[in-house]
Design an enzyme around this catalytic site. Structure first.
Site, short mmCIF file in Angstrom:
data_model
loop_
_atom_site.label_atom_id
_atom_site.label_comp_id
_atom_site.label_asym_id
_atom_site.label_seq_id
_atom_site.Cartn_x
_atom_site.Cartn_y
_atom_site.Cartn_z
N GLU A 197 2.52 12.05 -1.09
CA GLU A 197 2.18 11.52 0.22
C GLU A 197 3.35 11.74 1.16
O GLU A 197 4.50 11.52 0.79
CB GLU A 197 1.91 10.02 0.05
CG GLU A 197 1.30 9.37 1.22
CD GLU A 197 0.91 7.95 0.86
OE1 GLU A 197 -0.04 7.77 0.07
OE2 GLU A 197 1.59 7.03 1.33
N GLY A 247 0.83 -1.20 0.00
CA GLY A 247 0.00 0.00 0.00
C GLY A 247 0.87 1.25 0.00
O GLY A 247 2.06 1.20 0.33
N CYS A 248 0.27 2.36 -0.35
CA CYS A 248 1.06 3.60 -0.46
C CYS A 248 1.58 4.04 0.90
O CYS A 248 2.77 4.31 1.06
CB CYS A 248 0.25 4.70 -1.14
SG CYS A 248 -1.34 5.05 -0.38
N TYR A 249 0.68 4.12 1.89
CA TYR A 249 1.14 4.53 3.22
C TYR A 249 2.17 3.56 3.79
O TYR A 249 3.21 3.99 4.31
CB TYR A 249 -0.04 4.67 4.17
CG TYR A 249 -0.97 5.82 3.88
CD1 TYR A 249 -0.52 7.14 3.87
CD2 TYR A 249 -2.33 5.60 3.64
CE1 TYR A 249 -1.39 8.20 3.63
CE2 TYR A 249 -3.21 6.65 3.38
CZ TYR A 249 -2.74 7.95 3.39
OH TYR A 249 -3.60 8.99 3.15
#
Lengths: 335, 335, 335, 335
Positions: free
Chosen positions: B238, B148-150
């Site tokens: 992000e 996932g990105c986070y």
């Protein structure tokens, strides 16, 4: 109208000063008599800040002229404010100082974070102008130190927990729009630097840190905190996200009751479920707060949103001025 | 060129899928053979995503047709991905799955956060595709679960501390641009909802939480973490801000050495002084990391910036694909 | 590699200069040998422009040192450029000048819009570097005047109509992102001034006006035009909307054929139906053009989108450099 | 307070409806009695639009209930509005219709641009609600057709020229923020589609075209116009740039006098030098206009800025309502 108290806004071309001038220009209980800005003296405020629609001509500060008003809002940078505030107080002007010069009460802490003070004889004489905490003291004050934007959001968000002795430890991650960085053009505030960008700044050394610690300590939480601000691509608005390790187990209903008790009677505090957004409070004096309990970690999460130029500066200054002059606390503040 | 491995991108009209297709269309080591999107079948990808400049026609997924390629990137929503991945694996296709379906390794945790799994017979068979941590395992994998990105930003940021046993406690405050919320139009992603706004979301219940915990645990930090994402008004980018209470006293030089050792040889990790900005890594596979020691509180602060669609999804998937097929790890990724 | 032509980018800390340096640093056909910026000499370009990832150290301009390269891209403000360009030409360096100093060919027009010229002995010696119009002349040039951003979009958009003698009258309304205003911090480029704002600027007196007129005249349209730029809240991107009163009745099929004939063989011009968006061409050398016929008024509407820093400056400069040195025209330009 | 006229806002969850409801909720001269929105009936308006701070519960439209008020603002999409307006008028309710249903006065033009009308028996009965032009007629009207946002800015900007017979030809290039596209989530209004983008839309076929032509014709300018709107990345605000070929030679002093004469007595029109910006009028009822003469081309350039949701919809509707009920024209509108 002849007997309305007269007010001067000193440093009226900064973002907060212009909002303060606009609010006072339309305020039914005060007469905005002067706006100052040395570098732009002779121009109308509305030429520099069209949205203010304040047609007054900007003046250079003159102690005789501006010392003759009933009240002054001083919107200078920290350091520059103290000597002018002292002059005004000496002439009997009641002052709301929007700079940081009179917020701290411990001289050592001031020296550590800011260096030498510009009016040591007046140091420690201000009331900290967070109306929900110090309403009565503000009402009687000659000098009110208007809180910083981050401290306003952080302290309003954490006060119920602090008073209840529930803050064991706290990490504060704050996000602010760019007006918080001031009107001075710099590479950092250029549109191209900010747009589509996002970054922390002044890591571990933002001067609002000791101010938050001082006020939390006043409420019973005597701890060093971690405070880290971030710059986000919006003009006005500020969100404080506070992660609290409580001193004992709590649950959601207890937290909700705590916040309702603290703020149900406060017209400018909105305690809400879910997630506050900064847009909800834009160009208002509101502070929107949500408190959450995370059962997985036991942590308490508090989110607190304000408009950094309004509740974080100008409209809170007007709220304080209303209190100082016995006006309705919300007068002149659009609902 | 006839013998380049063929690749299909399934779900190519989502933001990550379109970037993946664009990267593979120009990749010298693969042939982008198919792009799929049921609802838009028959249209060219470049009509929906002009920037991709991929003129291929979108197809509906067909197990026979798309099961004949050498590799597939599956860019479906979680839940929808698993059954298709299983079909592809059964036909010998090597898969990078960009959904969450195969990232977790504990069935109970999966059930708790996501519910029933769509291909239980394949659960637990994926390699977690964070190349800097699992390079060799990725190289031999049939199925890679793209992080996932986070988690990508968080784990890369915290890995050196976790491996050194230094994470006593950690609060993660994350901020993401709006593309992270997906391409589906909703009230929440409407320009007017996002512009000049800023708010936390999925407080205490974002599904990347157990993924971060799993990987930190793998590195030796077996703790529950606080993870809170925020939506900020930018399209891509992000930032993870992690506040670590260390298990023992550390100082800045030790931290710097730790991160230099971990990442000096990594071409896609930039350890930097000061503050990373998401714009620095936009449309790249880079992860930009800064580590700070706060002597006042003893805390360690880690900031980690990525492009959520690139390193947080599409370009990391290509990096994984390169490893799986023995290509240079950075091939096809603009520097 | 020893025999690659060497290039210097002078004025590499401006937005266009940094993009040019980044493109040339990765260009397989040139060696980026020097980057200059007097005020920032000694710093690395990548410190000021992280996205460029050009680790070269910035130097102060030195005619001996920088006069020894094979080619130079001069990214100075107009006025400052001409004397340096003259020095370089005298030493045999081939120059692409990104300033306005050599774009105009009529001395009277130059004097009227810009004042005195900085190197009158060289005035009129440049080839106007719009490759689609002057490809062969550019290939043989010692000095190329890289077009302004607005002229690039306007002329590419209007050239087919101008050549066909169809422009009876034309109103050009242009919109640009803020990077077009340069990197210098000013009140006008402060994030808070631009965000959520939109306004025309330099009404009736933008210096790109005579440049557009000169080139349209060259193509057969000898008219004074109305050109009005607007500043919009985005970083990069530019849209020209041109409203043409044709010299005779035309219809949509004729217009479409005209534009297809003009541009079908041009790899960097995308003629499209509907409406071009500046995001479609961001960070590319593409110019995206749509032509419409309005049967109600008989007018022809042309919309032309570019990235002002790429096609409007840096990538077009590289395209010109490729032509000057016999390299493939699109080499080093990401597709 | 018992005898204040009661008002209903129908369609109060759209952007304009919510602003109208917020203004009327605080208006000292009306009682906001009802807000409707079928799909959201039962929810509070403030839950959907926190900034409105209108705690009323949304209702489904009920002709008996909502036909009993003194006045209604109808904020439905065009087509949906007419039948409801007719019902309300039949019950004696005075109506400001914010849709396009009653703006045009020629049935053939309506049919050509919109198709069949939803209440043909009422067609042609409305007063066009541009107060500066039709103040007296509005005061006596049962039904006011609130102007479109683009026509408001365009007509106010061009009226002095039209009345003076000076418009020989006119090209209108308009730019609007995204709230103008409505609250419905679509791919076109997704943050990622708009951010850093800019494009024209509905080229040659925007329905505000005949509305502008009708009103200019009323003022003496009987010409077909070119009108082209563009979507720009901001939430609220609209700029009309009009390029006029005058019927005879004019100069700057004559133009200035013309505009001062027309608007000096108008409290909501700001004629200004230089360039109006949409931020100057955000969240106000002001229209900011600048007129320029371009001596090079002889053209007259008019720039006109409004807030599309306020002056282009909700606040102008309140201004009309004030006139209809004999209240001070600016009552309830923040200055």
């Amino acid at each position: 109208m002849a007997d309305l108290p007269t007010v001067a806004v000193l440093g009226a071309v900064g973002y907060a000063g212009a909002v303060a001038a606009a609010l006072l220009h339309r305020h039914p209980g005060f007469e905005l008599a002067h706006v100052t800005a040395r570098a732009d003296a002779g121009r109308r405020l509305s030429d520099l800040h069209p949205r203010s629609r304040v047609p007054l001509e900007l003046e250079s500060f003159d102690p005789d002229l501006h010392g003759a008003v009933d009240a002054a809002l001083v919107c200078y940078p920290h350091g520059a404010s103290a000597p002018v505030v002292a002059q005004l107080l000496d002439r009997g002007v009641r002052v709301v100082d929007l700079s940081a010069d009179f917020r701290l009460r411990d001289p050592g802490t001031y020296a550590e974070w800011y260096g030498e003070h510009g009016a040591p004889e007046r140091f420690g004489q201000a009331v900290y102008g967070l109306p929900e905490l110090y309403r009565e003291a503000v009402a009687g004050a000659e000098l009110v130190a208007n809180p910083g934007c981050y401290p306003t959001a952080a302290i309003l968000g954490l006060a119920p927990l602090a008073r209840a002795g529930l803050i064991g430890d706290v990490v504060i991650d704050a996000k602010s729009g760019v007006s918080g960085a001031g009107r001075e053009p710099t590479h950092a505030t250029h549109f191209v630097s900010i747009d589509e960008n996002l970054s922390p700044y002044k890591i571990g050394r933002h001067r609002h840190t000791p101010e938050i610690e001082q006020e939390l300590s006043q409420l019973g939480c005597d701890r060093r905190i971690s405070f880290t601000p971030h710059l986000v691509p919006l003009a006005q608005g500020e969100l404080v996200s506070a992660y609290v390790t409580p001193t004992r187990d709590v649950d959601a209903p207890e937290l909700e009751a705590l916040y309702r008790d603290a703020y149900d009677a406060e017209p400018w505090i909105e305690v809400r479920d879910g997630a506050p957004g900064v847009l909800d409070v834009r160009e208002t004096n509101f502070c929107s707060i949500a408190v959450h309990h995370d059962p997985r970690t036991g942590r308490v999460l508090v989110f607190s949103a304000i408009d950094n130029l309004w509740r974080g500066a100008a409209s809170q200054a007007v709220q304080n001025l209303n209190l100082m002059f016995g006006r309705p606390e919300g007068e002149g503040l659009p609902a």
